[in-house]
Design a protein around this motif. Structure first.
Motif, PDB file in Angstrom:
ATOM      1  N   ALA A  86       0.836  -1.209   0.000  1.00 14.71           N
ATOM      2  CA  ALA A  86       0.000   0.000   0.000  1.00 14.71           C
ATOM      3  C   ALA A  86       0.864   1.249   0.000  1.00 14.71           C
ATOM      4  O   ALA A  86       0.583   2.219  -0.715  1.00 14.71           O
ATOM      5  CB  ALA A  86      -0.926  -0.007   1.211  1.00 14.71           C
ATOM      6  N   LEU A  87       1.927   1.239   0.787  1.00 17.43           N
ATOM      7  CA  LEU A  87       2.814   2.402   0.817  1.00 17.43           C
ATOM      8  C   LEU A  87       3.526   2.585  -0.510  1.00 17.43           C
ATOM      9  O   LEU A  87       3.726   3.718  -0.967  1.00 17.43           O
ATOM     10  CB  LEU A  87       3.827   2.262   1.956  1.00 17.43           C
ATOM     11  CG  LEU A  87       3.271   2.399   3.360  1.00 17.43           C
ATOM     12  CD1 LEU A  87       4.362   2.125   4.383  1.00 17.43           C
ATOM     13  CD2 LEU A  87       2.675   3.768   3.573  1.00 17.43           C
ATOM     14  N   GLY A  88       3.903   1.482  -1.157  1.00 15.64           N
ATOM     15  CA  GLY A  88       4.530   1.583  -2.474  1.00 15.64           C
ATOM     16  C   GLY A  88       3.598   2.197  -3.494  1.00 15.64           C
ATOM     17  O   GLY A  88       3.998   3.052  -4.290  1.00 15.64           O
ATOM     18  N   ARG A  89       2.355   1.749  -3.465  1.00 13.92           N
ATOM     19  CA  ARG A  89       1.369   2.313  -4.401  1.00 13.92           C
ATOM     20  C   ARG A  89       1.126   3.780  -4.108  1.00 13.92           C
ATOM     21  O   ARG A  89       1.046   4.606  -5.019  1.00 13.92           O
ATOM     22  CB  ARG A  89       0.067   1.531  -4.302  1.00 13.92           C
ATOM     23  CG  ARG A  89      -0.970   2.032  -5.240  1.00 13.92           C
ATOM     24  CD  ARG A  89      -2.209   1.199  -5.190  1.00 13.92           C
ATOM     25  NE  ARG A  89      -3.223   1.796  -6.043  1.00 13.92           N
ATOM     26  CZ  ARG A  89      -4.473   1.426  -6.071  1.00 13.92           C
ATOM     27  NH1 ARG A  89      -4.880   0.442  -5.313  1.00 13.92           N
ATOM     28  NH2 ARG A  89      -5.335   2.025  -6.852  1.00 13.92           N
ATOM     29  N   LEU A  90       0.982   4.116  -2.837  1.00 12.25           N
ATOM     30  CA  LEU A  90       0.763   5.509  -2.456  1.00 12.25           C
ATOM     31  C   LEU A  90       1.931   6.380  -2.890  1.00 12.25           C
ATOM     32  O   LEU A  90       1.741   7.473  -3.434  1.00 12.25           O
ATOM     33  CB  LEU A  90       0.553   5.609  -0.945  1.00 12.25           C
ATOM     34  CG  LEU A  90       0.340   6.982  -0.355  1.00 12.25           C
ATOM     35  CD1 LEU A  90      -0.927   7.621  -0.907  1.00 12.25           C
ATOM     36  CD2 LEU A  90       0.268   6.907   1.157  1.00 12.25           C
ATOM     37  N   GLY A  91       3.133   5.893  -2.685  1.00 10.15           N
ATOM     38  CA  GLY A  91       4.307   6.646  -3.106  1.00 10.15           C
ATOM     39  C   GLY A  91       4.358   6.854  -4.602  1.00 10.15           C
ATOM     40  O   GLY A  91       4.696   7.935  -5.090  1.00 10.15           O
ATOM     41  N   ALA A  92       4.004   5.820  -5.366  1.00 14.51           N
ATOM     42  CA  ALA A  92       3.994   5.941  -6.829  1.00 14.51           C
ATOM     43  C   ALA A  92       2.944   6.946  -7.285  1.00 14.51           C
ATOM     44  O   ALA A  92       3.195   7.765  -8.180  1.00 14.51           O
ATOM     45  CB  ALA A  92       3.736   4.579  -7.469  1.00 14.51           C
TER      46      ALA A  92
END
Length: 122
Positions: free
Chosen positions: A74-80
């Protein structure tokens, strides 16, 4: 019959000894209470959050907490998505600045009524 009673008493003594050892029935000082691990929010308060802020964000572990892989995804997606948003905003700001730069000289050629100077001279 005597052997059975002896085994029951021996089992009770062993269970009592193990219980006292685990509970700590000795004279040692009790263990201090451990402070629960809390998330120290490293996200900036004085500026918008950027991708590097999200990449560095880590949650504390808990016995009955979250699945780290799910939160990391989720954090990876949010960062992207934040990275894409920032890039889109930069593109739009550059396009707006370019549009303003090209319309500024043409505004100088227009008169008060919005017509061109050449049209007003006719």
């Amino acid at each position: 019959m005597f052997m059975f009673l002896f085994l029951v008493v021996a089992l009770a003594v062993v269970v009592a000894a193990v219980t006292l050892a685990v509970v700590g029935g000795g004279e040692s000082a009790p263990l201090p209470e451990a402070a629960p691990e809390r998330l120290h929010d490293p996200l900036p308060e004085d500026r918008p959050v950027n991708r590097a802020d999200v990449d560095s964000l880590r949650f504390p572990l808990a016995a009955r907490g979250y699945r780290m892989a799910d939160v990391d995804d989720a954090l990876g997606r949010l960062g992207a998505e934040i990275g894409e948003r920032d890039a889109r905003i930069s593109d739009l700001e550059a396009a707006l600045a370019g549009a303003r730069a090209t319309t500024a000289p043409s505004l100088e050629k227009h008169g008060e009524h919005g017509g061109r100077v050449e049209d007003e001279q006719r």
